[in-house]
Design a protein around this motif. Structure first.
Motif, PDB file in Angstrom:
ATOM      1  N   SER A   1     -35.501 121.498  25.544  1.00 39.13           N
ATOM      2  CA  SER A   1     -35.959 121.346  26.934  1.00 39.13           C
ATOM      3  C   SER A   1     -37.126 120.376  27.058  1.00 39.13           C
ATOM      4  CB  SER A   1     -36.273 122.701  27.558  1.00 39.13           C
ATOM      5  OG  SER A   1     -37.296 123.338  26.853  1.00 39.13           O
ATOM      6  N   GLY A   2     -37.649 119.901  25.933  1.00 36.06           N
ATOM      7  CA  GLY A   2     -38.668 118.844  25.990  1.00 36.06           C
ATOM      8  C   GLY A   2     -40.096 119.349  25.919  1.00 36.06           C
ATOM      9  N   LEU A   3     -40.270 120.621  25.556  1.00 37.52           N
ATOM     10  CA  LEU A   3     -41.627 121.169  25.447  1.00 37.52           C
ATOM     11  C   LEU A   3     -42.254 120.896  24.080  1.00 37.52           C
ATOM     12  CD1 LEU A   3     -40.939 124.612  27.188  1.00 37.52           C
ATOM     13  CD2 LEU A   3     -42.232 122.693  28.141  1.00 37.52           C
ATOM     14  N   ARG A   4     -41.412 120.578  23.082  1.00 40.22           N
ATOM     15  CA  ARG A   4     -41.925 120.196  21.755  1.00 40.22           C
ATOM     16  C   ARG A   4     -41.298 118.868  21.371  1.00 40.22           C
ATOM     17  NH1 ARG A   4     -46.256 122.871  20.317  1.00 40.22           N
ATOM     18  NH2 ARG A   4     -46.085 121.369  18.633  1.00 40.22           N
ATOM     19  N   ALA A   5     -42.068 118.058  20.633  1.00 46.51           N
ATOM     20  CA  ALA A   5     -41.541 116.767  20.190  1.00 46.51           C
ATOM     21  C   ALA A   5     -40.987 116.897  18.768  1.00 46.51           C
ATOM     22  CB  ALA A   5     -42.653 115.733  20.218  1.00 46.51           C
ATOM     23  N   VAL A   6     -39.992 116.074  18.456  1.00 43.68           N
ATOM     24  CA  VAL A   6     -39.439 116.088  17.098  1.00 43.68           C
ATOM     25  C   VAL A   6     -40.180 115.076  16.225  1.00 43.68           C
ATOM     26  CG1 VAL A   6     -37.133 116.688  17.947  1.00 43.68           C
ATOM     27  CG2 VAL A   6     -37.689 114.296  17.477  1.00 43.68           C
ATOM     28  N   THR A   7     -40.207 115.322  14.916  1.00 43.80           N
ATOM     29  CA  THR A   7     -40.710 114.293  14.005  1.00 43.80           C
ATOM     30  C   THR A   7     -39.535 113.558  13.366  1.00 43.80           C
ATOM     31  OG1 THR A   7     -40.866 115.933  12.267  1.00 43.80           O
ATOM     32  CG2 THR A   7     -42.891 115.436  13.436  1.00 43.80           C
ATOM     33  N   LYS A   8     -38.374 114.182  13.421  1.00 46.71           N
ATOM     34  CA  LYS A   8     -37.180 113.559  12.849  1.00 46.71           C
ATOM     35  C   LYS A   8     -35.969 114.089  13.599  1.00 46.71           C
ATOM     36  CE  LYS A   8     -35.467 114.874   8.647  1.00 46.71           C
ATOM     37  NZ  LYS A   8     -34.088 115.166   8.764  1.00 46.71           N
ATOM     38  N   GLY A   9     -34.910 113.278  13.662  1.00 45.29           N
ATOM     39  CA  GLY A   9     -33.665 113.725  14.273  1.00 45.29           C
ATOM     40  C   GLY A   9     -33.567 113.319  15.733  1.00 45.29           C
ATOM     41  N   ALA A  10     -32.474 113.721  16.360  1.00 42.63           N
ATOM     42  CA  ALA A  10     -32.214 113.294  17.737  1.00 42.63           C
ATOM     43  C   ALA A  10     -31.567 114.411  18.542  1.00 42.63           C
ATOM     44  CB  ALA A  10     -31.306 112.065  17.720  1.00 42.63           C
ATOM     45  N   ILE A  11     -31.765 114.321  19.860  1.00 38.66           N
ATOM     46  CA  ILE A  11     -31.080 115.218  20.779  1.00 38.66           C
ATOM     47  C   ILE A  11     -30.300 114.357  21.758  1.00 38.66           C
ATOM     48  CG2 ILE A  11     -31.375 116.999  22.549  1.00 38.66           C
ATOM     49  CD1 ILE A  11     -33.998 117.730  21.067  1.00 38.66           C
ATOM     50  N   ARG A  12     -29.023 114.643  21.899  1.00 37.83           N
ATOM     51  CA  ARG A  12     -28.185 113.862  22.810  1.00 37.83           C
ATOM     52  C   ARG A  12     -27.501 114.759  23.833  1.00 37.83           C
ATOM     53  NH1 ARG A  12     -27.778 111.036  17.901  1.00 37.83           N
ATOM     54  NH2 ARG A  12     -26.207 112.483  17.130  1.00 37.83           N
ATOM     55  N   LEU A  13     -27.483 114.261  25.060  1.00 38.56           N
ATOM     56  CA  LEU A  13     -26.775 114.951  26.134  1.00 38.56           C
ATOM     57  C   LEU A  13     -25.677 114.011  26.609  1.00 38.56           C
ATOM     58  CD1 LEU A  13     -26.902 117.554  27.933  1.00 38.56           C
ATOM     59  CD2 LEU A  13     -28.276 116.212  29.535  1.00 38.56           C
ATOM     60  N   ARG A  14     -24.436 114.441  26.507  1.00 41.40           N
ATOM     61  CA  ARG A  14     -23.271 113.593  26.802  1.00 41.40           C
ATOM     62  C   ARG A  14     -23.382 112.246  26.096  1.00 41.40           C
ATOM     63  NH1 ARG A  14     -24.513 115.099  31.785  1.00 41.40           N
ATOM     64  NH2 ARG A  14     -23.220 116.648  32.770  1.00 41.40           N
ATOM     65  N   GLY A  15     -23.834 112.260  24.863  1.00 36.90           N
ATOM     66  CA  GLY A  15     -23.929 111.031  24.085  1.00 36.90           C
ATOM     67  C   GLY A  15     -25.181 110.223  24.343  1.00 36.90           C
ATOM     68  N   GLN A  16     -25.928 110.555  25.395  1.00 37.01           N
ATOM     69  CA  GLN A  16     -27.153 109.803  25.710  1.00 37.01           C
ATOM     70  C   GLN A  16     -28.323 110.380  24.908  1.00 37.01           C
ATOM     71  OE1 GLN A  16     -28.373 110.119  29.855  1.00 37.01           O
ATOM     72  NE2 GLN A  16     -30.355 109.161  29.430  1.00 37.01           N
ATOM     73  N   ASP A  17     -29.053 109.523  24.219  1.00 32.20           N
ATOM     74  CA  ASP A  17     -30.201 109.974  23.435  1.00 32.20           C
ATOM     75  C   ASP A  17     -31.345 110.363  24.377  1.00 32.20           C
ATOM     76  OD1 ASP A  17     -32.392 110.317  21.780  1.00 32.20           O
ATOM     77  OD2 ASP A  17     -31.768 108.725  20.404  1.00 32.20           O
ATOM     78  N   ILE A  18     -31.711 111.642  24.368  1.00 28.92           N
ATOM     79  CA  ILE A  18     -32.788 112.096  25.261  1.00 28.92           C
ATOM     80  C   ILE A  18     -34.021 112.542  24.469  1.00 28.92           C
ATOM     81  CG2 ILE A  18     -31.231 112.796  27.152  1.00 28.92           C
ATOM     82  CD1 ILE A  18     -31.750 115.759  26.153  1.00 28.92           C
ATOM     83  N   THR A  19     -34.036 112.192  23.174  1.00 26.56           N
ATOM     84  CA  THR A  19     -35.107 112.683  22.297  1.00 26.56           C
ATOM     85  C   THR A  19     -36.499 112.387  22.855  1.00 26.56           C
ATOM     86  OG1 THR A  19     -33.578 112.038  20.540  1.00 26.56           O
ATOM     87  CG2 THR A  19     -35.752 112.793  19.854  1.00 26.56           C
ATOM     88  N   ARG A  20     -36.653 111.227  23.493  1.00 27.80           N
ATOM     89  CA  ARG A  20     -37.986 110.862  24.005  1.00 27.80           C
ATOM     90  C   ARG A  20     -38.095 110.999  25.527  1.00 27.80           C
ATOM     91  NH1 ARG A  20     -39.755 111.260  19.284  1.00 27.80           N
ATOM     92  NH2 ARG A  20     -38.601 110.073  17.744  1.00 27.80           N
TER      93      ARG A  20
END
Ligand code: ATP
Length: 234
Positions: free
Chosen positions: A49-68
């Motif tokens: 949900s975006g409350l914590r940031a990742v140091t590695k890896g990715a999150i995608r929604l319908r193929g769109q990278d939403i990590t940042r």
């Protein structure tokens, strides 16, 4: 895949809470994350949900990278979390709380309020009551109802059964199923593993920041080692 959590690592200071977790959620599924205290379930949800940031890896929604992508923009993209500990606004009425859930929207809300009140008749009866005076179960209903007001594609639920009586838990889980049948995909974190596995299409078992098993809910529910570790061995 609707939501892809791809090999994410998350740290609190120097301590790794997630050590390369991957979870896939297909459109229309209910997916559960189970595991002991501190396994990283809540951190996984907060990262989605975006409350914590990742140091590695990715999150995608319908193929769109939403990590940042910041959390509030993820809501607009269709990800909405009903917060842990329910987080209703205690001084606002039930109805006002529901309107707060729709703050990103400018369109007509009446149909969605009606939909929430149809799912939760208890909330309709109490629409003018202050959120802080609701029972624990009613506050959980309100938290879920408020999240639905954002019209999520994926609903993120953190321990919806926490602190509730068994009968109320059953009701909440039944309503989660109804919400899913109405087309909302669900990613659910639960301590209450037996209920969660019975409800979920698929589930992931987390242990100290890693995924150690994933299978259908039914398969895990009947797996002797999972039963011994997470279902009290019965
Ligand atoms: P629970 O079921 O007890 O809520 P969980 O599986 O949801 O557990 P998390 O809350 O994600 O686990 O915690 C994962 C690890 O990260 C734990 O070791 C926890 O102590 C640590 N942790 C969580 N939040 C913080 C924080 N704000 N600061 C430091 N460490 C944290």
């Amino acid at each position: 895949m609707l939501l892809e959590i791809d090999d994410i690592s998350v740290y609190y200071g120097k301590i790794a809470a997630l050590k390369g977790i991957s979870v896939d959620v297909a459109e229309g599924e209910i997916v559960a994350l189970i595991g002991a205290n501190g396994a990283g379930k809540t951190t996984t949800l907060k990262t989605v949900s975006g409350l914590r940031a990742v140091t590695k890896g990715a999150i995608r929604l319908r193929g769109q990278d939403i990590t940042r992508v910041p959390g509030h923009k993820r809501v607009a993209l269709g990800l909405c979390q009903a917060p842990e500990g329910r987080g209703v606004f205690p001084g606002l009425t039930v109805l006002e709380n529901l309107y707060m859930g729709a703050y990103i929207r400018k369109d007509e809300l009446k149909a969605d309020i009606d939909r929430v009140f149809t799912l939760f008749p208890r909330l309709a009866e109490r629409k003018d009551q202050a959120g802080g005076t609701l029972s624990g179960g009613e506050q959980q209903m309100l938290a879920i109802g408020r999240a639905l007001m954002a019209q999520p594609k994926v609903l993120l639920l953190d321990e919806p059964s926490m602190g509730l009586a068994p009968k109320v838990i059953q009701l909440i889980f039944q309503i989660i199923k109804e919400i899913n049948e109405q087309g909302v995909t669900v990613l659910l974190v639960e301590q209450n593993a037996s209920q969660a596995l019975a409800l979920a299409d698929r589930a992931y078992v987390l242990e100290t920041g890693r995924v150690v098993r994933s299978a259908t809910g039914r398969e895990l529910l009947h797996d002797p080692s999972v039963r011994a570790a997470y279902l009290g061995g019965d």
